[in-house]
Design a protein around this motif. Structure first.
Motif, PDB file in Angstrom:
ATOM      1  N   HIS A   1       0.020   7.216   2.501  1.00 24.86           N
ATOM      2  CA  HIS A   1      -1.246   7.940   2.618  1.00 24.86           C
ATOM      3  C   HIS A   1      -1.470   8.323   4.072  1.00 24.86           C
TER       4      HIS A   1
ATOM      5  N   GLN B   1       0.841  -1.199   0.000  1.00 20.43           N
ATOM      6  CA  GLN B   1       0.000   0.000   0.000  1.00 20.43           C
ATOM      7  C   GLN B   1       0.873   1.245   0.000  1.00 20.43           C
TER       8      GLN B   1
ATOM      9  N   HIS C   1       1.634   6.965   6.309  1.00 18.39           N
ATOM     10  CA  HIS C   1       2.141   5.611   6.491  1.00 18.39           C
ATOM     11  C   HIS C   1       1.964   4.821   5.201  1.00 18.39           C
TER      12      HIS C   1
ATOM     13  N   HIS D   1      -5.104   9.608   6.745  1.00 17.88           N
ATOM     14  CA  HIS D   1      -6.556   9.449   6.831  1.00 17.88           C
ATOM     15  C   HIS D   1      -7.172  10.801   7.162  1.00 17.88           C
TER      16      HIS D   1
END
Ligand code: FE2
Length: 214
Positions: free
Chosen positions: A128, A125, A194, A130
């Protein structure tokens, strides 16, 4: 606070005392459920059911390859089978809130989203955070040996000039790596960027992620 430069290697005969202060600490809270084996086994069964009934909800904007229910089944914390895990997540959030001195008694601390991510071999991943949440967490249901670490990226990681360094120190490091174990719960500020490294193991890496606000 004014800091005095370190002149200890200077040819100057003037001895100047050196002071270094650590500012702006970034907490990463790590805990493990006391009954983690039983809890993980129960969650694996429930998550197997969820993935049979939920197609991959990976947003089109994600470049990475991963199975996720973030866009199409993100209230997992409300499922009856999640009750014990949700209670554990809430306890973790309260502890993190205490560290941050949030007025939890006066606010409605709550999980707003909870979804599952499943990484097969080779999946990962991208970096990004949140947005529009306060606290974010990850509970690891399956984390086989040598599976991917979670990386945390310093708020200073995007500074425009990265001068060469002679060695790693706590002051020049901009990435921190954590190798998860099944049953681990990691909680951090939602603004902290992260990513997840490529899953190098042959086994599945399964995590339940969540956002919280108050
Ligand atoms: Fe995330």
């Amino acid at each position: 606070m004014p800091l005095t430069p370190d002149n200890s290697k200077s040819a100057s005969p003037v001895k100047i005392e050196r002071v270094v202060e650590d500012l702006f600490k970034v907490p990463i809270q790590l805990t493990r459920a006391p009954n983690s084996k039983i809890l993980c086994d129960a969650m694996i069964q429930e998550l197997d059911q969820i993935r049979t009934e939920t197609p991959n909800g990976k947003p089109a904007s994600w470049a990475c390859d991963v199975y996720t229910t973030i866009s199409n089944n993100c209230n997992l914390h409300e499922r009856p089978a999640f009750q014990e895990l949700t209670n554990f997540l809430m306890e973790g959030l309260k502890k993190f809130g205490e560290t941050m001195a949030y007025p939890l008694a006066e606010n409605n601390l709550r999980i707003t989203q909870c979804w599952v991510n499943i990484y097969q071999h080779g999946m990962s991943q991208e970096i990004h955070n949140h947005a529009n949440h306060i606290m974010t967490g990850v509970y690891y249901v399956k984390a086989p040996p040598n599976c991917s670490n979670i990386l945390f990226h310093s708020y200073q990681a995007d500074t425009m000039i990265r001068p060469p360094i002679e060695r790693d120190t706590p002051y020049n490091n901009v990435v921190a790596s954590y190798s998860p174990q099944p049953g681990d719960l990691v909680i951090f500020d939602s603004s902290l960027r992260h990513s997840v490294q490529v899953n190098a193991s042959e086994g599945e890496r399964i995590s339940v992620s969540f956002n919280a606000t108050m």
